[in-house]
Design an enzyme around this catalytic site. Structure first.
Site, PDB file in Angstrom:
ATOM      1  N   LEU A  99       0.856  -1.177   0.000  1.00 25.28           N
ATOM      2  CA  LEU A  99       0.000   0.000   0.000  1.00 25.28           C
ATOM      3  C   LEU A  99       0.897   1.233   0.000  1.00 25.28           C
ATOM      4  O   LEU A  99       1.645   1.462   0.961  1.00 25.28           O
ATOM      5  CB  LEU A  99      -0.924   0.007   1.230  1.00 25.28           C
ATOM      6  CG  LEU A  99      -2.202  -0.838   1.131  1.00 25.28           C
ATOM      7  CD1 LEU A  99      -1.868  -2.315   0.918  1.00 25.28           C
ATOM      8  CD2 LEU A  99      -3.060  -0.666   2.381  1.00 25.28           C
ATOM      9  N   GLY A 121       3.399   0.541   5.598  1.00 22.82           N
ATOM     10  CA  GLY A 121       4.537   1.219   6.219  1.00 22.82           C
ATOM     11  C   GLY A 121       4.256   1.668   7.641  1.00 22.82           C
ATOM     12  O   GLY A 121       4.936   2.558   8.154  1.00 22.82           O
ATOM     13  N   GLN A 167      -2.015   4.062  14.737  1.00 24.33           N
ATOM     14  CA  GLN A 167      -1.042   2.973  14.742  1.00 24.33           C
ATOM     15  C   GLN A 167      -0.686   2.511  16.150  1.00 24.33           C
ATOM     16  O   GLN A 167       0.459   2.147  16.427  1.00 24.33           O
ATOM     17  CB  GLN A 167       0.200   3.389  13.946  1.00 24.33           C
ATOM     18  CG  GLN A 167      -0.104   3.603  12.472  1.00 24.33           C
ATOM     19  CD  GLN A 167       1.060   4.143  11.671  1.00 24.33           C
ATOM     20  OE1 GLN A 167       2.210   4.031  12.091  1.00 24.33           O
ATOM     21  NE2 GLN A 167       0.783   4.725  10.519  1.00 24.33           N
ATOM     22  N   CYS A 210      17.211  21.381 -11.442  1.00 23.51           N
ATOM     23  CA  CYS A 210      17.806  20.309 -10.642  1.00 23.51           C
ATOM     24  C   CYS A 210      18.803  19.586 -11.553  1.00 23.51           C
ATOM     25  O   CYS A 210      18.849  19.839 -12.756  1.00 23.51           O
ATOM     26  CB  CYS A 210      16.754  19.346 -10.098  1.00 23.51           C
ATOM     27  SG  CYS A 210      15.892  18.391 -11.367  1.00 23.51           S
TER      28      CYS A 210
END
EC number: 2.8.1.4
Length: 486
Positions: free
Chosen positions: A186, A290, A299, A459
């Site tokens: 995910l 994660g 969490q 960049c």
């Protein structure tokens, strides 16, 4: 000619003979697929103790590319750059080693270590003493030191072939792809999800990507880039899928029907429901998130338990015990940090007083008010694509961003590189104004600039500047271009 000896990760070597053989063949195949993209004539041969990579006529540029690729292939513990010589006798072996190491040991302590395979009328120690003694005599400022020397000179003797090791490189470790079953990660585009996906790839699981879109086109573009970066760096030997699920209608239903304090847990449960159904379609048996214990309100152990009850699909959380700072450090190491830092925050729902100890019965009662046809519709219309298509698709999307190599004297260049990059290599364009504005501050600080002027983003490789220019265009800042050095 470039020769490499690739060593298997030690965990592979303790497997049964049949499993070892299967893992060896997987790693050999992965090396062949990836390395031949750079050097088509490369030869890759698996042996019982290692894999030989032979790249004849490799240019210095190809050599650097090959080394960079091998260090990111799961299953490689380390690899040596070697020079091959026929073994004649001790004196010739000393001369062969001396060609590569005599200048290196000046003023340093050293030892010689030689691995030997085959039948010989001498021991490895005898050959080591002869070569080490010769080097010690040849270089007055060097000294032999068997324990903790500054340099360890290594060589390998295989029957009548002598390999002098020029350099040793540390590999990624882990297991070769796809030695484990497939998983579905995910992905939010942030630090945590990218690092979690990396850890499963490293363990040999072919990792597909599932994204719940909470922020429209710009959110999806950023997450696609993040997923492609992780796949391309560590998993490009195998095809994987990217699945995008439009979750904005689901979030709208949660905001309308669910009590404020429960919204975060309910959102996670909806994501798990959807991801499980996607996984079922793809015959995938595990999800990867994660999540890290206590990092945010949803969490906690209690909340994670309630979230997990919504599905029978196995949920893997490789970061559950890892601090945020460690996760960010890993993101830097694997190359996902910059994209994650530039990703706008999309929380979906923000509770004023989110519950940290959700009660399953209360959550289920709250979800009874939810119109699950909205979730079913989001899953049904999910967009699935080959992750390899992301690069071409993104290239097409950013074509509208104009790139220039010449600037007028009144141009303003925004150097969006990180502070470390600008410190190491400042952008000097003479009289042209350069403003250092790191990419992770661009979204919030760009609006403070004088909007009557034109701006050129810069960049090193132009990837981040194109992406950021596109996101600024999405926010209505159309007078933004990309500057590329001519």
């Amino acid at each position: 000619m470039m020769k490499l000896i690739v060593k298997y990760h030690p965990e592979i070597n303790i497997k049964s003979r049949s499993v070892r053989k299967r893992f060896y063949k997987l790693l050999e195949s992965n090396l062949r697929i990836i390395l031949k993209k750079v050097h088509p004539k490369a030869h890759i041969i698996s042996r019982w103790t290692d894999i030989l990579v032979d790249a004849p006529l490799a240019t210095p540029e190809e050599r650097e590319q090959l080394l960079d690729l091998i260090v990111r292939i799961p299953g490689v513990d380390q690899f040596n750059e070697v020079v091959e010589y026929p073994f004649v006798d001790f004196d010739q072996a000393y001369k062969d080693v001396s060609r590569h190491w005599q200048d290196e040991i000046a003023g340093k302590s050293f030892c010689v270590r030689i691995k030997r395979t085959g039948k010989h009328d001498f021991t490895s120690s005898e050959l080591e003493r002869y070569v080490g003694g010769g080097l010690n005599q040849a270089v007055e400022s060097a000294r032999v030191q068997l324990k903790k020397p500054e340099l360890t000179i290594k060589a390998e003797l295989r029957d009548d072939v002598f390999h002098v090791i020029k350099a040793n490189h540390k590999g990624l470790g882990g297991m070769p792809l796809p030695s484990q079953e497939d998983v579905l990660a995910l992905m939010s585009g942030g630090f945590d999800s990218g690092v979690a996906a990396y850890h499963l790839i490293r363990r040999g699981a072919r990792t597909h990507f599932c994204f719940f879109n909470l922020g429209g086109k710009e959110h999806e573009i950023g997450v696609k880039q993040a997923c492609h970066q992780v796949w391309n760096a560590y998993s490009s030997s195998h095809k994987t899928r990217f699945i995008s699920v439009n979750f904005e209608p689901v979030v709208a239903e949660i905001l309308t029907k669910i009590d404020n304090g429960l919204m975060g847990v309910v959102l996670k449960r909806m994501m798990m429901r959807a991801a499980s159904k996607v996984a079922d379609k793809l015959n995938i048996k595990a999800l990867v998130t994660g999540e890290s214990l206590g990092q945010v309100s949803s969490q906690t152990l209690t909340n994670l338990n309630v979230i997990d009850r919504v599905t029978e699909t196995l949920i893997l959380r490789p970061l559950i015990h890892i601090d945020k700072s460690e996760i960010i450090d890993t993101a830097r190491k694997i190359g996902s940090h910059d994209l994650a830092a530039a990703m706008p925050e999309y929380c979906g729902v923000i509770s004023k007083k989110p519950t940290t100890r959700a009660v399953l019965s209360e959550i289920e009662a709250a979800e009874a008010n939810f119109d699950f046809s909205i979730l079913d519709d989001a899953i049904y219309h999910a967009n699935m694509m080959d992750v390899r298509e992301i690069e071409n698709e993104t290239h097409e999307e950013v074509k509208e961003v104009e790139q220039v190599t010449d600037l007028s004297s009144d141009s303003i260049v925004l150097d969006i590189r990180s502070p470390e990059e600008t410190d190491n290599a400042p952008l000097d364009l003479g009289d042209i104004e350069v403003i250092e504005l790191p990419f992770f501050k661009l979204a919030t600080k760009f609006g403070d600039l004088d909007q009557t002027k034109s701006y050129y983003l810069y960049c090193d490789r132009g990837v981040m500047s194109r992406l950021q220019a596109l996101l600024l265009h999405e926010h209505g800042y159309t007078d933004v271009k990309v500057y590329r050095k001519g």
